[in-house]
Design a protein around this motif. Structure first.
Motif, PDB file in Angstrom:
ATOM      1  N   ASP A 213       0.952  -1.753  -0.260  1.00  0.00           N
ATOM      2  CA  ASP A 213      -0.251   0.309   0.130  1.00  0.00           C
ATOM      3  C   ASP A 213       1.169   1.298   0.064  1.00  0.00           C
ATOM      4  O   ASP A 213       0.152   1.961  -0.584  1.00  0.00           O
ATOM      5  N   GLU A 214       2.025   1.499   1.148  1.00  0.00           N
ATOM      6  CA  GLU A 214       2.592   2.342   0.602  1.00  0.00           C
ATOM      7  C   GLU A 214       3.426   2.507  -0.478  1.00  0.00           C
ATOM      8  O   GLU A 214       4.206   3.730  -0.531  1.00  0.00           O
ATOM      9  N   LEU A 215       3.524   1.317  -1.204  1.00  0.00           N
ATOM     10  CA  LEU A 215       4.723   1.740  -2.210  1.00  0.00           C
ATOM     11  C   LEU A 215       3.965   1.985  -3.415  1.00  0.00           C
ATOM     12  O   LEU A 215       4.534   2.736  -4.767  1.00  0.00           O
ATOM     13  N   ILE A 216       2.265   2.196  -3.615  1.00  0.00           N
ATOM     14  CA  ILE A 216       1.903   2.320  -4.588  1.00  0.00           C
ATOM     15  C   ILE A 216       1.260   3.742  -4.476  1.00  0.00           C
ATOM     16  O   ILE A 216       0.965   4.809  -5.212  1.00  0.00           O
ATOM     17  N   ASP A 217       1.139   4.172  -2.853  1.00  0.00           N
ATOM     18  CA  ASP A 217       0.884   5.433  -2.697  1.00  0.00           C
ATOM     19  C   ASP A 217       2.521   6.809  -3.321  1.00  0.00           C
ATOM     20  O   ASP A 217       1.797   7.379  -3.291  1.00  0.00           O
TER      21      ASP A 217
END
Length: 418
Positions: A213-217
């Motif tokens: 999720d952090e990577l996608i954001d």
């Protein structure tokens, strides 16, 4: 009377030897003991190994390596195998072991399998024997396949001491499962269940999902360095020590979905990569997979930023507001007022740039935070629900199950091993 040797042109085939190899393949994969004894009688053979106090060893590299990377065809690989078989047989003879060596062949699998036991008390230690065989095969591969390349390595698995014939097939099947874990190693090693317990770390899907999720954001905002750091952490600090191929496959599926979104939204022409690079079978080891994903990630983020199609100021401000106020009862109107635009406009922009609506992003972020609280605190479910800005515990449980496939209580119990 039939001869054990039949000649055809220049080729000579030892029929007895061939039957013996076929027989050995059959017994390791489940042939019943009585039938196995009858087969031996039929081919007039006697094994060198008694099925009392014996061991099974599997060794070799994947076809994806010798054929997919080094382009060694089957005929040439068989010649290399013959050299290795002779060297291993000589070593075992010299060090006091009765043994049977054969190629285990199943679909794309071609590995050396050894059944052996100690001839007498003078034989060397079994662990030392396995280590030496592993090094011996590695040396042969380095000379005849790798050509000095230090990127790939042999992988050996060995059973504990087996006491009777009925333990053979279950132990062999377990060695095959252990052999798949070569995917996680960047050095030659002899793997056992005992060693696996020492090497394996507890890596949860929740932690991986958080990193994703952090990577996608970060990728959506064009923050390439943060993206690459997160990807490295996920692959080389988490997945590498999970020894969980299923988890690696799940990560590829998640990343494929995000790359597909980048590809369609930003017209990046990544159709071939999406088709070929997001399958576990495409990689010999986890480092190959990591470097491939890193290349694709860089391309996605750089091209999106280059084309001016990364996440703009409006969406970034909306995300910052959500992350700072998710624990409150915030609405789309609140977010729009903070960014100083009308709700319909921010909804359109956010949906286009993030691939989801603002309410969906807010809910996803709240679930992400609640996962962490469930794992790291002793708060009650209703307290966690309120903490992440959802005042109705029943609704919280319902939406949590939708995202995680389990209720908050089930998730917490599974994580804590209750």
């Amino acid at each position: 009377m039939k001869s054990n040797v039949e000649q055809n042109g220049n080729s000579v085939v030892n029929i007895s030897s061939l039957a013996r190899k076929i027989f050995l393949n059959e017994i390791v994969t489940g042939q019943k003991e009585d039938y196995a004894k009858q087969l031996l009688t039929d081919i007039n053979e006697r094994l060198n190994v008694e099925f009392t106090d014996y061991y099974v060893l599997l060794t070799g590299i994947k076809k994806e390596v010798y054929n997919g990377i080094y382009h060694i065809e089957a005929a040439d690989y068989l010649k290399i195998f013959a050299v290795a078989e002779e060297a291993v047989s000589r070593y075992m003879d010299d060090n006091g072991f009765n043994h049977e060596i054969f190629m285990y062949y199943y679909f794309n699998t071609k590995q050396m399998c050894i059944l052996f036991n100690r001839r007498n008390h003078l034989a060397c230690e079994v662990e030392k024997c396995a280590e030496h065989i592993n090094e011996l095969i590695q040396h042969i591969y380095e000379n005849q396949i790798f050509n000095g390349d230090k990127k790939y390595f042999n992988f050996t698995t060995i059973s504990p001491l087996l006491e009777d014939y009925n333990q053979l097939t279950p132990s062999f099947m377990r060695l095959q499962e252990l052999g798949k874990l070569a995917f996680f190693h960047d050095k030659s090693i002899v793997m056992t269940d005992e060693k696996l317990l020492k090497l394996k770390r507890k890596v949860t899907y929740s932690r991986i999902k958080q990193l994703l999720d952090e990577l996608i954001d970060s990728g959506s905002m064009g923050q390439l360095k943060i993206c690459r750091d997160l990807l490295q952490d996920m692959f080389l600090n988490q997945l590498k020590y999970s020894y969980d191929l299923s988890l690696c496959s799940d990560v590829l599926t998640e990343l494929k979905g995000q790359v597909f979104r980048f590809n369609t939204s930003f017209d990046l022409n990544l159709d071939d990569e999406i088709e070929s690079k997001f399958k576990l079978s495409a990689y010999a080891n986890i480092e190959d997979m990591y470097f491939s994903m890193d290349d694709i990630l860089q391309l996605c983020v750089k091209e999106a930023v280059k084309k001016g199609k990364g996440i703009g100021h409006i969406s970034q401000e909306a995300i910052r507001y959500i992350k700072g106020n998710y624990d409150k009862n915030i609405t789309l109107t609140d977010i729009a007022e903070h960014v100083k635009v009308v709700p319909t406009y921010i909804s359109e922009i956010f949906n286009k740039e993030m691939g989801m609506s603002i309410p969906q992003y807010l809910t996803k972020f709240r679930i992400e935070k609640s996962r962490k609280l469930l794992m790291e605190t002793n708060l009650k479910i209703y307290e966690i629900s309120k903490y992440v800005g959802i005042n109705d515990p029943n609704y919280f449980s319902k939406i949590f199950k939708k995202y995680e496939g389990a209720t908050p209580q089930q998730f917490q119990e599974k994580y804590r091993g209750l």
